[in-house]
Design an enzyme around this catalytic site. Structure first.
Site, short mmCIF file in Angstrom:
data_model
loop_
_atom_site.label_atom_id
_atom_site.label_comp_id
_atom_site.label_asym_id
_atom_site.label_seq_id
_atom_site.Cartn_x
_atom_site.Cartn_y
_atom_site.Cartn_z
N GLU A 268 8.81 -4.29 11.03
CA GLU A 268 9.21 -2.91 10.37
C GLU A 268 9.62 -2.01 11.41
O GLU A 268 9.09 -1.85 12.48
CB GLU A 268 8.06 -2.12 9.65
CG GLU A 268 8.30 -0.59 9.26
CD GLU A 268 7.26 -0.47 8.17
OE1 GLU A 268 6.52 -1.17 7.41
OE2 GLU A 268 7.51 0.76 7.56
N GLU B 247 -1.82 -5.84 8.75
CA GLU B 247 -1.15 -5.11 9.83
C GLU B 247 -1.41 -5.38 11.16
O GLU B 247 -2.72 -5.22 11.26
CB GLU B 247 -0.90 -3.62 9.52
CG GLU B 247 0.06 -3.25 8.57
CD GLU B 247 0.34 -1.85 8.02
OE1 GLU B 247 -0.22 -0.89 9.11
OE2 GLU B 247 0.66 -1.25 7.07
N ASP C 84 0.87 -1.34 0.20
CA ASP C 84 -0.05 -0.09 0.03
C ASP C 84 0.95 1.27 0.06
O ASP C 84 0.36 2.40 0.12
CB ASP C 84 -1.08 0.09 1.08
CG ASP C 84 -0.53 -0.07 2.42
OD1 ASP C 84 0.71 -0.23 2.78
OD2 ASP C 84 -1.16 -0.16 3.63
N SER C 85 2.36 0.96 0.08
CA SER C 85 3.10 2.20 -0.25
C SER C 85 3.01 2.66 -1.51
O SER C 85 3.39 3.88 -1.71
CB SER C 85 4.59 1.94 -0.16
OG SER C 85 4.81 0.56 -0.98
N LYS D 288 -1.22 -9.61 2.93
CA LYS D 288 -0.56 -8.94 4.18
C LYS D 288 -1.38 -8.14 5.18
O LYS D 288 -2.13 -7.38 4.45
CB LYS D 288 0.79 -8.16 3.81
CG LYS D 288 1.44 -7.75 5.13
CD LYS D 288 2.91 -7.18 4.78
CE LYS D 288 3.02 -6.13 3.88
NZ LYS D 288 2.60 -4.81 4.94
N ASP E 143 -1.01 -5.96 -0.14
CA ASP E 143 -1.43 -5.51 1.14
C ASP E 143 -2.84 -5.41 1.29
O ASP E 143 -3.64 -4.57 0.35
CB ASP E 143 -0.84 -4.11 1.21
CG ASP E 143 0.46 -3.84 2.16
OD1 ASP E 143 0.51 -4.73 3.22
OD2 ASP E 143 1.32 -3.22 2.32
#
Ligand code: KIV
Length: 265
Positions: free
Chosen positions: A183, A115, A45-46, A113, A84
């Site tokens: 991270e 978070e 999602d960057s 993925k 993501d």
């Protein structure tokens, strides 16, 4: 050429072999990374910042992630393709979350993925795995919670915080994740967690002792310069290459050098 699967990554950890992961957001970049032999490609999602120019990852939604997932999946033969799940696409309720997660697999992702770590996320992970979707966890600095954290802040710096991260890592492993992104945590914390898990860890600024390593492709290629994290390594200068090519093209048009006689019908 064998497709990279959850079993491949598990074996690599068992054999103490490192693996590589890069983000990609489009068909041709994904194709070239795959040809180069990258093990995992993440539609991170960057892309909210690097591709869409948003301020942070929270601005990107399911529809956008779906488009980039489809494009990347078309370019990849060997690597594992991971998407993501974007902000708010998996945290409102389990039923909508599972629909959104399943949809990414239908668009070509091999895994997703997620978070964070709390009771809800743990339940969602085990439900996703039951549904047939492999999940990568992500703890330490979790960008989707940056407003709660209060910025890009290194996590797990003292003993209590490091122990809490290990506890989360173990809970996520038990819930069924097959790999874990760490991270922005100190190197000794990355090492400690890696040594205490059976599943592979992936360093995103978590030092040298994780099982795998991930980088945002625009950092690797020197394309995005709004900010660069300390752990990123630039392998080329695409920004200057792009500006240089565009400058030459403009000059050639002005001078009448483009197109020439071989470039016309
Ligand atoms: O969004 C992203 O690119 C990521 C990685 C860098 C881990 O989450």
């Amino acid at each position: 050429m064998n497709k990279v699967t959850v079993r491949t990554l598990k074996k690599l950890k068992e054999n103490k072999e490192k693996f590589s992961m890069l983000t990609a957001y489009d068909y041709s970049t994904a194709k070239y990374f795959d040809q180069a032999g990258i093990d995992v490609i993440l539609i991170g999602d960057s892309l909210a910042m690097t591709v869409l120019g948003y301020e942070n990852t929270n601005f990107v939604g399911v529809e956008e992630m779906t488009i980039f997932t489809k494009a990347v999946a078309k370019g990849v033969k060997r690597a594992m393709v991971v998407t993501d799940m974007p902000f708010m696409s998996y945290t409102i309720n389990i039923s909508d979350a599972l629909k959104n997660i399943g949809n990414m697999i239908k668009k070509g992702a091999n895994a997703v993925k997620l978070e964070g770590c709390n009771d809800y996320i743990l339940e969602l992970i085990s439900r996703s795995v039951q549904m047939g979707v492999p999940v990568i966890g992500h703890i330490g600095f979790t960008p989707q919670s940056q407003n709660v954290i209060g910025g890009h802040i290194i996590q797990g710096k003292d003993e209590t915080a490091a122990q809490e991260l290990l506890k989360q890592a173990k809970q996520l492993e038990k819930a069924g994740i097959f790999a874990l992104v760490l991270e922005m945590v100190p190197e000794n914390v990355g090492k400690f967690i890696t040594e205490n898990l059976n599943i592979p860890t992936i360093s995103c600024g978590a030092g040298r002792f994780c099982d795998g390593f991930v980088m945002v492709c625009d950092d690797l290629l020197g394309k995005f310069d709004d900010f660069t994290p300390k752990f990123a390594r630039k392998y080329c200068e695409m920004k200057s290459l792009i500006i240089d090519c565009a400058t030459k093209y403009i000059k050639d048009i002005k001078s009448g050098n483009y197109p020439n006689e071989t470039e016309v019908y």
